[in-house]
Design a protein around this motif. Sequence first.
Motif: not given
Length: 261
Positions: A47-51, A79-83, A225-227, A253-261
Amino acid sequence: MKTKLNKFNFSVLVISIFLLVFYTLPLSAQEEAVKEKNWNFIAAPYLLFPNMSGEITVKGLPADASASTEDIFNNLDLGGMLYFEANNGKWAIILDGYYVDLGAEGVTPLLSRKATINLKQLAVTVAGMYRLNSWAEVGIGGRINSISSALTIAPGEYVLPGSELSMDETWFDPLIVARFMTRFNESKWRLGIHAGFGGFGIGSTYAYQINPFAGYQFSKLFEVAVAYRWDAMKYEKGSGTDLFVYDVLLQGPSLGIVFHF
């Protein structure tokens, strides 16, 4: 005021980067052989919190496209964001995409008439990266940008009528990408920066993304993760009443939930 690029100096910079990359790869191959690793995968909705700041011109009529984070969320329809990333320790394939559907209010540069901008944007970045050492990766990629914009200008106080204009544009930007990252505390923490620069007049006049980040991995599967993200581009097409300009900086800033597999 339009920015004038020094094409000669910029070309020298790009060529120098590529020469550095291709010179480094053979040197890396001469180092101690590294055993092949299985491919690992990362999926991270975020999730991005942009201006937003900049200007959008539709059908030759420019309008201020600045909006605060609060304004954006108040006018966000979807809105939707994916890495996503696949890597084997030496090579990495990255996919980063986002879609936003929002509106912003501003004024026209001439006569300060109220204007409403409705913007739908899809941006998808794909890149391949090679690991030079334990903390540095470089690569090339590209981004597809698709923008649907509508500009509504309010009537003037006396004579001028209102206007409703719309334009759709899709273009491709080549990119040079790099990532620098280190892990510590038994690899639970990671800290780094990801950057991409491109456009080169092929698509956008220029495009760049700078993304410093930090993450904490709670388990083999789960990480938070935060960025902070700077994402800017200037794209121009047409002239006169067919002129379309997208000259916008998104940051926040952005906040992400990262899944490793």
